[in-house]
Motif scaffolding. Structure first.
Motif, PDB file in Angstrom:
ATOM      1  N   CYS A  17       0.834  -1.206   0.000  1.00  0.00           N
ATOM      2  CA  CYS A  17       0.000   0.000   0.000  1.00  0.00           C
ATOM      3  C   CYS A  17       0.866   1.252   0.000  1.00  0.00           C
ATOM      4  N   ILE A 119     -12.455  -4.294  -9.267  1.00  0.00           N
ATOM      5  CA  ILE A 119     -12.697  -3.860  -7.887  1.00  0.00           C
ATOM      6  C   ILE A 119     -13.597  -2.633  -7.926  1.00  0.00           C
ATOM      7  N   TYR A 121     -14.265   0.180  -5.830  1.00  0.00           N
ATOM      8  CA  TYR A 121     -13.615   0.775  -4.656  1.00  0.00           C
ATOM      9  C   TYR A 121     -14.420   1.995  -4.214  1.00  0.00           C
ATOM     10  N   TYR A 158      -4.131  -1.300  -6.680  1.00  0.00           N
ATOM     11  CA  TYR A 158      -4.969  -2.270  -7.390  1.00  0.00           C
ATOM     12  C   TYR A 158      -4.756  -2.177  -8.898  1.00  0.00           C
ATOM     13  N   PHE A 163      -5.928  -4.893 -11.722  1.00  0.00           N
ATOM     14  CA  PHE A 163      -7.364  -4.760 -11.565  1.00  0.00           C
ATOM     15  C   PHE A 163      -7.889  -3.544 -12.330  1.00  0.00           C
ATOM     16  N   VAL A 165     -10.500  -0.702 -11.810  1.00  0.00           N
ATOM     17  CA  VAL A 165     -11.086  -0.129 -10.601  1.00  0.00           C
ATOM     18  C   VAL A 165     -12.218   0.816 -10.989  1.00  0.00           C
ATOM     19  N   GLN A 398      -6.366  -2.249   4.967  1.00  0.00           N
ATOM     20  CA  GLN A 398      -6.043  -2.341   3.544  1.00  0.00           C
ATOM     21  C   GLN A 398      -5.100  -3.510   3.275  1.00  0.00           C
ATOM     22  N   ALA A 402      -6.150  -6.600   0.903  1.00  0.00           N
ATOM     23  CA  ALA A 402      -5.359  -6.984  -0.270  1.00  0.00           C
ATOM     24  C   ALA A 402      -5.149  -8.493  -0.311  1.00  0.00           C
ATOM     25  N   THR A 406      -6.718 -11.250  -2.920  1.00  0.00           N
ATOM     26  CA  THR A 406      -5.809 -12.174  -3.605  1.00  0.00           C
ATOM     27  C   THR A 406      -6.376 -13.589  -3.558  1.00  0.00           C
TER      28      THR A 406
END
Length: 433
Positions: A17, A119, A121, A158, A163, A165, A398, A402, A406
């Motif tokens: 992060c 994702i 978010y 991400y 990903f 987002v 976070q 994560a 995964t």
């Protein structure tokens, strides 16, 4: 009580992060040094005056998630440009009372190609004014927010992990903060709209993620998805710092040094969503503060009224907002766990800094929600970060999220710690006075 020490894996995830945040900073620095003239992103109008956010046609013929308009926009970072662009989409969604409405989501494509995975978010923008909308702040415009900066770091992480987002303006055009079902609908319809824009099948795996205010569309989204958007392939939901029952949060933050300002802000939100007659119960001082915060972001109001009490907001014969029937009814309509049962694994997390909560969220409420889900057969991981405040618990959450995603996107067998989750608080509705 389940203290969660930081494992080596969690520490590595926190580092990821932090690295993502540094990568974002490096990207904007590179963009800024390439040309003095390109250092700042283009100035865009506030959503409240930007015609892109308004749909003049009828919504009746459009299904939830229908794309109404799109445009390409920059992905900025605190008044600095990046080489990344986004697609903004205006789409049809549904409000708290099942009426059609619209909102906007920002779609960010992954930085590296690979199998489609998405994702949704949900940023904790906790807003009463359109300058706080993610679709605006993610262009690099708007006032600085430390929380927003860290969330952009997570988003970029991400993207770097492959990903797509999607970041919805889940509070809707009227900025109705903490309103549960409509926040969920906006998030799920944002996923539908993104899949349409990108040409992705409904089978695309989707994760729902959010902390604090962002936990609202995440948790409610997991609850309503089976009935509202059953075609979406949601594989997991990670929600941290959840406001499970605001009737419990209200006395906790009353008189607080850092969080009492959320009391008038919540009144604004509930007045907008439920058409409350605030003149019937607000004190003169309470009305003055409500008027002041009515167009602000959370960083402008949360700690601006240290020591403000719930009782100061109301006038006789009331001594608390929980004495007002219309307020209690509205709060009861937004108790988490009441809209349905998630069909996906859940990560629910919260800090505990003082034995009651993380300074704004009530720990035993989150534990009670986890316990309720466990009783219904949901695979729940409940994480409690002892000795951590609301802001301090952000990074370990976070990190755990994560790893959670995964596993979820890899198709790993769901795990839970339901066997050791305590009963937590009773989340029954508050009796209406």
């Amino acid at each position: 009580m389940i203290p969660v020490p930081l494992s080596a894996r969690s520490i590595r995830a926190i580092a990821v992060c932090a690295t993502a945040l540094l990568a974002t900073t490096a990207a904007v620095s590179a963009a800024g040094t390439a040309s003095a003239q390109s250092a700042a992103p283009p100035v865009v109008p506030l959503p409240s005056v930007d015609p892109f956010y308004t749909y003049d046609g009828s919504l009746e013929g459009h299904a939830p998630g229908a794309v109404l308009d799109t445009r390409t926009m920059p992905y900025g970072f605190h008044q600095l440009a990046t080489p990344i662009t986004s697609t903004q989409v205006l789409y049809r969604t549904t409000d708290q009372f099942d009426r059609p409405t619209t909102t906007v989501a920002t779609i960010l494509r992954p930085l590296v190609p690979g199998p489609a995975k998405l994702i949704s978010y949900h940023m904790a923008y906790d807003a009463l004014g359109s300058e706080c909308d993610p679709s605006y702040t993610l262009t690099g415009n708007g006032a600085y927010s430390q929380a927003g900066t860290f969330e952009q770091g997570v988003i970029t992480g991400y993207l770097a992990a492959g990903f797509t987002v999607v970041v919805p303006d889940y509070e809707g055009p009227d900025l109705e903060w903490t309103i549960g079902r409509q926040s969920a609908y906006a998030a799920l319809d944002g996923v539908r709209a993104a899949e349409t824009v990108l040409g992705l099948p409904a089978s695309t795996p989707v994760g729902l993620a959010g902390y604090s205010g962002g936990s609202v569309p995440t948790q409610w989204g997991a609850e309503v998805a089976p009935s509202y958007a059953p075609e979406l392939n949601v594989v997991g939901a990670a929600a941290g710092g959840l406001p499970v029952n605001l009737a419990h949060n209200l006395p906790y933050v009353s008189g607080s040094t850092h969080w009492a300002g959320v009391i008038p802000a919540l009144i604004v939100s509930y007045q907008r969503a439920y058409d409350l007659d605030t003149s019937a119960f607000l004190s003169e001082y309470g009305q003055q503060i409500v008027d002041t915060v009515s167009s602000q972001c959370i960083n402008a109001f949360a700690s601006k009224y240290p020591g403000l009490t719930d009782g100061e907001m109301v006038r006789a014969p009331y001594t608390s907002l929980l004495d007002v029937p219309s307020v209690v009814e509205s709060i009861n309509d937004n108790i988490m766990g009441t809209a349905g049962t998630p069909r996906v694994p859940m990560l629910l997390a919260v800090g505990d800094v003082d034995g009651t909560g993380d300074s704004v969220m009530v720990t035993a409420d989150v534990e009670g929600l986890a316990h309720e889900y466990c009783e219904r057969g949901v695979a729940v991981t409940y994480a409690q970060y002892d000795r951590m405040s609301h802001s301090e618990a952000f990074l370990p959450f976070q990190a755990q999220a994560a790893q959670f995603f995964t596993d979820r996107f890899a198709g790993a067998t769901p795990t839970s710690n339901c066997g050791v989750v305590g009963p937590g608080n009773d989340l029954a509705p508050t009796p209406v006075p």
